[in-house]
Design a protein around this motif. Structure first.
Motif, short mmCIF file in Angstrom:
data_model
loop_
_atom_site.label_atom_id
_atom_site.label_comp_id
_atom_site.label_asym_id
_atom_site.label_seq_id
_atom_site.Cartn_x
_atom_site.Cartn_y
_atom_site.Cartn_z
N ALA A 9 -10.24 -25.07 -10.85
CA ALA A 9 -9.59 -25.97 -12.07
C ALA A 9 -10.51 -26.39 -12.46
O ALA A 9 -10.00 -27.00 -13.90
N VAL A 10 -11.47 -26.50 -11.90
CA VAL A 10 -12.63 -27.55 -12.84
C VAL A 10 -12.90 -27.13 -13.75
O VAL A 10 -13.13 -27.35 -14.93
N LEU A 11 -13.01 -25.89 -13.53
CA LEU A 11 -12.94 -24.30 -14.25
C LEU A 11 -12.77 -24.53 -15.86
O LEU A 11 -13.45 -24.48 -16.47
N LEU A 12 -11.51 -24.32 -15.32
CA LEU A 12 -10.00 -24.18 -16.71
C LEU A 12 -10.05 -25.42 -17.04
O LEU A 12 -10.14 -25.60 -18.54
N GLY A 13 -10.36 -26.56 -16.48
CA GLY A 13 -10.13 -28.27 -17.27
C GLY A 13 -11.67 -28.21 -18.06
O GLY A 13 -11.53 -28.65 -19.32
N LEU A 14 -12.30 -27.67 -17.55
CA LEU A 14 -14.13 -27.96 -18.24
C LEU A 14 -13.55 -26.65 -19.65
O LEU A 14 -14.38 -27.39 -21.14
N ALA A 15 -13.16 -26.25 -19.49
CA ALA A 15 -12.93 -24.65 -20.52
C ALA A 15 -12.29 -25.03 -21.50
O ALA A 15 -12.04 -25.31 -22.52
N PHE A 16 -10.62 -25.50 -21.17
CA PHE A 16 -9.72 -26.50 -21.62
C PHE A 16 -10.55 -27.50 -22.84
O PHE A 16 -10.64 -27.97 -24.04
N ILE A 17 -11.48 -28.57 -21.88
CA ILE A 17 -11.68 -29.90 -22.99
C ILE A 17 -12.90 -28.92 -23.72
O ILE A 17 -12.89 -29.51 -25.26
N SER A 18 -13.35 -28.18 -23.41
CA SER A 18 -14.35 -27.59 -24.25
C SER A 18 -14.16 -26.82 -25.74
O SER A 18 -14.11 -27.69 -26.72
N ILE A 19 -12.18 -26.67 -25.67
CA ILE A 19 -12.05 -25.65 -26.77
C ILE A 19 -11.39 -27.05 -27.45
O ILE A 19 -10.86 -26.62 -28.47
N GLY A 20 -10.83 -27.93 -27.28
CA GLY A 20 -9.86 -28.88 -27.65
C GLY A 20 -10.91 -29.22 -28.80
O GLY A 20 -10.52 -30.33 -29.40
N ILE A 21 -12.60 -29.65 -27.80
CA ILE A 21 -13.46 -30.27 -28.78
C ILE A 21 -13.35 -29.28 -30.21
O ILE A 21 -14.15 -30.48 -30.85
N GLN A 22 -13.46 -28.19 -29.27
CA GLN A 22 -14.16 -27.72 -31.14
C GLN A 22 -12.89 -27.76 -32.10
O GLN A 22 -13.09 -27.51 -33.11
N HIS A 23 -11.82 -27.96 -31.53
CA HIS A 23 -10.96 -27.84 -33.16
C HIS A 23 -10.88 -29.01 -33.66
O HIS A 23 -10.26 -29.17 -34.55
N PHE A 24 -12.24 -30.03 -33.10
CA PHE A 24 -11.60 -30.99 -33.30
C PHE A 24 -13.67 -30.57 -34.60
O PHE A 24 -13.85 -31.71 -35.82
#
Length: 79
Positions: A9-24
């Protein structure tokens, strides 16, 4: 098993956060993949970035993990 679940869950959470930041940080790459009939690609890019950061962050905490996981599944299916 619980610690493995938490680690995933933590690894997936960090991956989604990273991808979300890339949207900006690189929105044009994401604008290009927004379906034409939706219109306003920048809006959808930024909105999905906010959701990915928020829900990815929710995966990091036990209290919000289940709800965040369910909502992320819906988000990914809608994309």
């Amino acid at each position: 098993m619980t610690s493995l679940r938490s680690a995933v869950a933590v690894l997936l959470g960090l991956a989604f956060i990273s991808i979300g930041i890339q949207h900006f940080t690189n929105p044009m790459a994401f604008d290009a993949i927004v379906l034409v009939y939706l219109g306003w690609p920048r809006f959808w890019t930024l909105a999905s970035g906010v959701l990915e950061i928020s829900l990815g962050g929710g995966l990091l905490f036990n209290r919000s993990r289940s709800l965040s996981a369910h909502l992320l599944v819906l988000l990914v299916l809608m994309m």
